[in-house]
Write an enzyme that holds these catalytic residues in place. Structure first.
Site, mmCIF file in Angstrom:
data_model
loop_
_atom_site.group_PDB
_atom_site.id
_atom_site.type_symbol
_atom_site.label_atom_id
_atom_site.label_comp_id
_atom_site.label_asym_id
_atom_site.label_seq_id
_atom_site.Cartn_x
_atom_site.Cartn_y
_atom_site.Cartn_z
ATOM 1 C CE LYS A 114 -1.145 28.276 -5.095
ATOM 2 N NZ LYS A 114 -2.132 28.789 -6.067
ATOM 3 N NE ARG A 149 -2.614 1.771 -1.050
ATOM 4 C CZ ARG A 149 -3.077 1.448 -2.251
ATOM 5 N NH1 ARG A 149 -3.885 0.433 -2.412
ATOM 6 N NH2 ARG A 149 -2.713 2.133 -3.314
ATOM 7 C CD GLU A 197 1.382 38.068 -6.704
ATOM 8 O OE1 GLU A 197 1.442 36.830 -6.618
ATOM 9 O OE2 GLU A 197 0.742 38.790 -5.912
#
Length: 284
Positions: A135, A98, A202
């Protein structure tokens, strides 16, 4: 990035979580001298990633387990393809199954989704590259960024320590809320670091571009710009720094974004939005 120590450590943590004091089912049902053979089989098409952690999982469970014919990371496969073979003590193979599958299903899903984004921008006249973001799953970043590379993407900064990226909240905290204040605020930051440190800023409006470029930055991240504004922004920057498009990039929009002339398209979805592939271990 994917060092042997990192692979060893992440597998140790995963096994400690999954079988902290042994496998009760295996201990009760599987003789210690029973051997077993199995194949890793794809249930759906995709791109493989995670071979190192797959092999390390079984090695840590029992060094007498042999993993053979393991396909290299980055290998494309079809449903029904055999991606690896295992042989050795049945107890170890069944205990590690697993965890090993969890790793490669997740990483192959990321590699596969990345390859789809790469293919979409490859269909248009563009030099843009697909990049990941931060992320990622906590504790698995190196594995997931490796999977992005296996899928044909490139890695953005690995951690907060790697480069300076000034986002809207950083600039707000510095008091640079007006466009006219951007150049001076960025230059103050530049003065505190060495010349080899990359500085990316940014922006979310076309009006911010010129004062940011004037500060001598390494790159500009054009966040949530329309395709039309991206095209205009790239023309304004005119090669004076690296251009990156980011924010809500999807498979059905990435090709249009690539045609704007940006250098990089960062896509958080290739890690946080990837689905695990269906891979299974079948007795042979």
């Amino acid at each position: 990035m994917l060092t042997p120590k990192l692979v060893t450590d992440v597998v140790e943590r995963a096994l400690a979580e999954d079988c902290p004091w042994g496998d009760a089912t295996v201990a009760a049902s599987i003789p210690t001298d029973l051997d077993f053979q199995a194949n890793l089989v794809a249930r759906e098409p995709g791109l493989f990633a995670g071979g190192a952690v797959f092999g390390e999982t079984f090695h840590q469970i029992d060094p007498d387990i042999h993993v053979t014919n393991l396909v290299p990371d980055g290998t494309a496969f079809s449903a029904g393809d055999v991606l690896a073979s295992l042989s050795g003590p049945a107890a170890g193979i069944l205990t590690g199954e697993r965890v090993a599958l969890n790793f490669i299903q997740r990483l192959s899903g990321i590699a596969t989704l990345t390859s789809l984004f790469v293919a979409h921008i490859g269909s248009v006249d563009s030099q843009a590259r697909i990049a990941d973001t931060r992320k990622t799953t906590p504790g698995l970043r190196a594995l997931e960024k490796h999977a992005v590379s296996a899928g044909g993407g490139i890695n953005h900064r690995f951690s907060l320590s790697d480069a300076i990226m000034l986002k809207d909240n950083h600039l707000a905290a510095l008091g640079a809320t007006a466009d006219s204040e951007l150049t001076e605020a960025i230059q103050r930051v530049k003065a505190t670091v060495g010349h080899t440190t990359s500085i990316i800023v940014e922006v979310d409006r076309l009006e911010q571009i010129e004062p940011v470029v004037a500060a001598g930055v390494t790159g500009i991240l054009l966040d949530n710009f329309s395709v039309e504004d991206l095209r205009t922004g790239v023309q304004v920057i005119n090669g004076r720094c690296t251009t990156e498009a980011s924010g809500g990039v999807q498979l059905d929009t990435v090709a249009d974004i690539a045609t704007t002339g940006v250098d990089v398209i960062s896509v958080g979805a290739i890690t946080h939005g990837a689905s695990s592939l269906d891979l299974g271990l079948d007795a042979s």
